[in-house]
Design an enzyme around this catalytic site. Sequence first.
Site, PDB file in Angstrom:
ATOM      1  N   GLY A  59       9.366  65.027 -70.699  1.00  0.00           N
ATOM      2  CA  GLY A  59       9.980  64.903 -69.387  1.00  0.00           C
ATOM      3  C   GLY A  59      11.191  63.993 -69.449  1.00  0.00           C
ATOM      4  N   CYS A  86       6.350  63.782 -76.735  1.00  0.00           N
ATOM      5  CA  CYS A  86       7.567  63.127 -76.264  1.00  0.00           C
ATOM      6  C   CYS A  86       7.222  62.161 -75.110  1.00  0.00           C
ATOM      7  CB  CYS A  86       8.612  64.164 -75.867  1.00  0.00           C
ATOM      8  SG  CYS A  86      10.294  63.495 -75.779  1.00  0.00           S
ATOM      9  N   TYR A  87       7.695  62.425 -73.877  1.00  0.00           N
ATOM     10  CA  TYR A  87       7.323  61.550 -72.767  1.00  0.00           C
ATOM     11  C   TYR A  87       5.818  61.477 -72.601  1.00  0.00           C
ATOM     12  CZ  TYR A  87       6.770  59.676 -68.061  1.00  0.00           C
ATOM     13  OH  TYR A  87       6.383  58.914 -66.998  1.00  0.00           O
ATOM     14  N   HIS A 173       8.979  67.559 -80.753  1.00  0.00           N
ATOM     15  CA  HIS A 173       8.532  68.746 -80.014  1.00  0.00           C
ATOM     16  C   HIS A 173       8.030  69.813 -80.983  1.00  0.00           C
ATOM     17  CE1 HIS A 173       9.936  67.712 -75.928  1.00  0.00           C
ATOM     18  NE2 HIS A 173      10.840  66.992 -76.572  1.00  0.00           N
ATOM     19  N   GLU A 175       6.607  72.552 -80.118  1.00  0.00           N
ATOM     20  CA  GLU A 175       6.631  73.859 -79.471  1.00  0.00           C
ATOM     21  C   GLU A 175       7.936  74.628 -79.706  1.00  0.00           C
ATOM     22  OE1 GLU A 175       7.978  70.932 -76.189  1.00  0.00           O
ATOM     23  OE2 GLU A 175       6.749  70.948 -78.007  1.00  0.00           O
ATOM     24  N   SER A 227       6.390  99.004 -57.287  1.00  0.00           N
ATOM     25  CA  SER A 227       7.814  99.292 -57.454  1.00  0.00           C
ATOM     26  C   SER A 227       8.071 100.293 -58.563  1.00  0.00           C
ATOM     27  CB  SER A 227       8.570  97.994 -57.768  1.00  0.00           C
ATOM     28  OG  SER A 227       8.239  97.530 -59.068  1.00  0.00           O
ATOM     29  N   GLY A 228       7.096 100.466 -59.466  1.00  0.00           N
ATOM     30  CA  GLY A 228       7.288 101.325 -60.622  1.00  0.00           C
ATOM     31  C   GLY A 228       7.635 100.564 -61.876  1.00  0.00           C
ATOM     32  N   GLY A 229       7.926  99.256 -61.741  1.00  0.00           N
ATOM     33  CA  GLY A 229       8.161  98.423 -62.904  1.00  0.00           C
ATOM     34  C   GLY A 229       6.854  98.086 -63.594  1.00  0.00           C
ATOM     35  N   VAL A 230       6.954  97.482 -64.775  1.00  0.00           N
ATOM     36  CA  VAL A 230       5.748  97.227 -65.558  1.00  0.00           C
ATOM     37  C   VAL A 230       4.803  96.257 -64.841  1.00  0.00           C
ATOM     38  CG1 VAL A 230       6.891  95.405 -66.911  1.00  0.00           C
ATOM     39  CG2 VAL A 230       4.865  96.540 -67.823  1.00  0.00           C
ATOM     40  N   ASP A 231       5.335  95.260 -64.147  1.00  0.00           N
ATOM     41  CA  ASP A 231       4.480  94.242 -63.529  1.00  0.00           C
ATOM     42  C   ASP A 231       3.605  94.836 -62.423  1.00  0.00           C
ATOM     43  OD1 ASP A 231       5.956  92.590 -65.194  1.00  0.00           O
ATOM     44  OD2 ASP A 231       7.343  92.009 -63.604  1.00  0.00           O
ATOM     45  N   SER A 232       4.242  95.489 -61.462  1.00  0.00           N
ATOM     46  CA  SER A 232       3.457  96.066 -60.364  1.00  0.00           C
ATOM     47  C   SER A 232       2.593  97.225 -60.857  1.00  0.00           C
ATOM     48  CB  SER A 232       4.378  96.523 -59.228  1.00  0.00           C
ATOM     49  OG  SER A 232       5.230  97.581 -59.640  1.00  0.00           O
ATOM     50  N   LYS A 373       5.679  88.077 -69.551  1.00  0.00           N
ATOM     51  CA  LYS A 373       5.973  89.510 -69.591  1.00  0.00           C
ATOM     52  C   LYS A 373       5.361  90.206 -70.811  1.00  0.00           C
ATOM     53  CE  LYS A 373       8.707  91.540 -67.310  1.00  0.00           C
ATOM     54  NZ  LYS A 373       8.616  92.380 -66.081  1.00  0.00           N
TER      55      LYS A 373
END
Length: 517
Positions: A59, A86-87, A173, A175, A227-232, A373
């Site tokens: 942070g 770190c922090y 870090h 990560e 919506s037709g996207g991958v998420d929905s 995603k």
Amino acid sequence: MMNAAQHDAIVVVDFGSQYTHLIARRIRELRVYSEIVPATASWETVQLINPRGIILSGGPASVYDVGAPEIADWIIDSGIPVLGICYGMQALVHKLGGEVVAGDQREYGHADLSIAADDDGLLSGLSGSIPVWMSHGDKVERLPGNLRTVGHTNNTSCAAFTDGERWFGLQFHPEVQHTPDGMSILANFVKKICGCPGNWTPGNFVTDTVKRIQEQVGSDRVICALSGGVDSSVAAMLLHRAIGSQLTCIFVNNGLLRHGEAEQVQETFHRNLGLDLRYVDAEDRFVNRLAGVTDPEVKRKTIGEEFIRVFEDAAGELDDANWLAQGTLYPDVIESETPENRTSARIKTHHNVGGLPEDMNFELVEPLRYLFKDEVRSVGLELGLPEDIVYRQPFPGPGLAIRIIGEVTRERLDLLRDCDRIVLEEIRQAGMYRDIWQSFAVLTDNRTVGVMGDYRTYGYACAIRAVNSDDAMTADWVRLPYEVLAEISTRIVNEVPGVNRVVYDITSKPPGTIEWE
């Protein structure tokens, strides 16, 4: 909290680092569920995911600053292994009674970590000197109790510490990719120290999520915003598996869609996948609401509110439709200011998170709210969705409205739709569609002078955007071949009257965002 059924979760406590989301991603890459919580989170909420380890993020603050984020008492009292980064390391030292001071010199970027020979815990399997990535100005002056240093650099006498059982700290870090052995270090903490077996997979996510949806909604009807996207799409298929005929999907044509999208979505989900899909033509409603709106945040909130009103009207024709399902993802939550995310700065309000009206008549079902995603794509394949849906390039919920700079009008929507169609056709023709995270056109509010057929033109400038990313939190611009760019440019200025200039956006995220608004 996402999942009370997890048995080997790692909690990442966010102190405001730009890398916090990367920590969660790296843990998930080890097939262990992780979730980010604010520093103010209570044990009553954290314990719902049954954590077996706690990671304290970095942070921007200093532990001795007035109002600096502090480690909650439950972290100390829980008995769970804790890793400070770190922090987070400095805050842990401070909380346990040690001393942190301003460093004589700051340490940013590459450093070489010298590892103590006797560490068989956090740095197990590593020896000698390894490259790490630093980003700090303060340093640990004195360790408390029985903590001991197990790693140092030329500028930092305590770059890694442990008590051999519960307390662990890293000044660097692990990560980020600039610490090549970072995944080995995180794996030591997650698997060796915390004892997580690493069995979090798309298959058991589906099983657990189906059970949670059934418990959440009972016998009520659920409306799914599709919506037709991958998420929905993945959200809809999860709900369909969980509650079957209790699900009604609503596809709203808001007039902000890409070329041919309304027809494609209905063909795929109603006829091919057998979902109960209702089509709502709301183009006039959305375009009229957006008249005169130029501020991006107002656009997003206006669209988010109008979606809810459309769904409320649709629900009036159904019995017991008390729930609205959305394909909200973790990046949406992280970038928007929400009750679970107060430490990080708000980048933009996603229409499906901070853009929802407070007085809506639905409760939310968001089965993907804590997934990135790439994880959603894996779940989609597990559910048997076709690859052309699973690997479809992301499309923003507010649609073309946030790819039109300035006011959204029907004329400008038609111009952008044609530009965007050409971009995607040429990207596919070049065989690059699956290799690119997102590729699209943006209609700017700049008009430029041109010459066509010996006549002066004064048309819009269109910007092309193509980026690659793992999770939409960071992105780099794609080095499209010149011949592809040339073909896109030639087609747009010849086939789209009103556009006479094409430019290519070569900005990464950060400092930019993927979308222009």
